[in-house]
Motif scaffolding. Structure first.
Motif, PDB file in Angstrom:
ATOM      1  N   GLN A  44      -6.125   5.677   5.591  1.00 30.90           N
ATOM      2  CA  GLN A  44      -6.301   5.081   4.398  1.00 30.90           C
ATOM      3  C   GLN A  44      -4.905   4.997   3.407  1.00 30.90           C
ATOM      4  N   ARG A  45      -3.943   5.695   3.978  1.00 29.38           N
ATOM      5  CA  ARG A  45      -2.698   5.592   3.399  1.00 29.38           C
ATOM      6  C   ARG A  45      -2.031   4.143   3.638  1.00 29.38           C
ATOM      7  N   GLU A  48      -3.427   1.360   1.669  1.00 28.31           N
ATOM      8  CA  GLU A  48      -2.901   1.385   0.513  1.00 28.31           C
ATOM      9  C   GLU A  48      -1.386   0.715   0.511  1.00 28.31           C
ATOM     10  N   THR A  51      -1.706  -3.001   0.979  1.00 26.23           N
ATOM     11  CA  THR A  51      -2.231  -3.801  -0.307  1.00 26.23           C
ATOM     12  C   THR A  51      -1.033  -3.767  -1.212  1.00 26.23           C
ATOM     13  N   LYS A  52      -0.133  -2.802  -1.432  1.00 28.10           N
ATOM     14  CA  LYS A  52       0.848  -2.931  -2.088  1.00 28.10           C
ATOM     15  C   LYS A  52       1.946  -3.869  -1.480  1.00 28.10           C
TER      16      LYS A  52
END
Length: 93
Positions: A44-45, A48, A51-52
């Motif tokens: 999940q990290r 994230e 995406t960033k």
């Protein structure tokens, strides 16, 4: 030294150290290595951070974090390549 150069050196050194083309693992060890994976929280990290990164919004600390995930992923991939070879070359019982 730029992080790309460090990563290149890290990967090259690890490839030589782990030597995935030379099988030295037992079948049991190889099977365990093939089960290695990132935890759901790490997955999940990474999503994230990815995406960033696509949006150009990573902080310097997040860039270092994603670089670490990439390097660890390379290590796991090298070990799993070695494990697959060990299983392929192991005598069948």
């Amino acid at each position: 030294m730029p992080s790309d150069a460090v990563e290149t050196f890290d990967t090259a050194i690890l490839t030589r150290a782990i030597s995935p083309s030379r099988s030295t693992l037992s079948r049991e060890a190889a099977q365990e290595i093939l089960r290695w994976d990132f935890s759901p929280e790490d997955q999940q990290r990474m999503a994230e951070l990815s995406t960033k990164a696509r949006h150009g919004d990573l902080t310097p600390d997040e860039e270092a974090e994603i670089d670490s995930y990439v390097r660890v992923g390379h290590i796991v991939n090298l070990m799993q390549a070695k494990a697959r070879l060990a299983i392929k070359q192991a005598p069948q019982n």
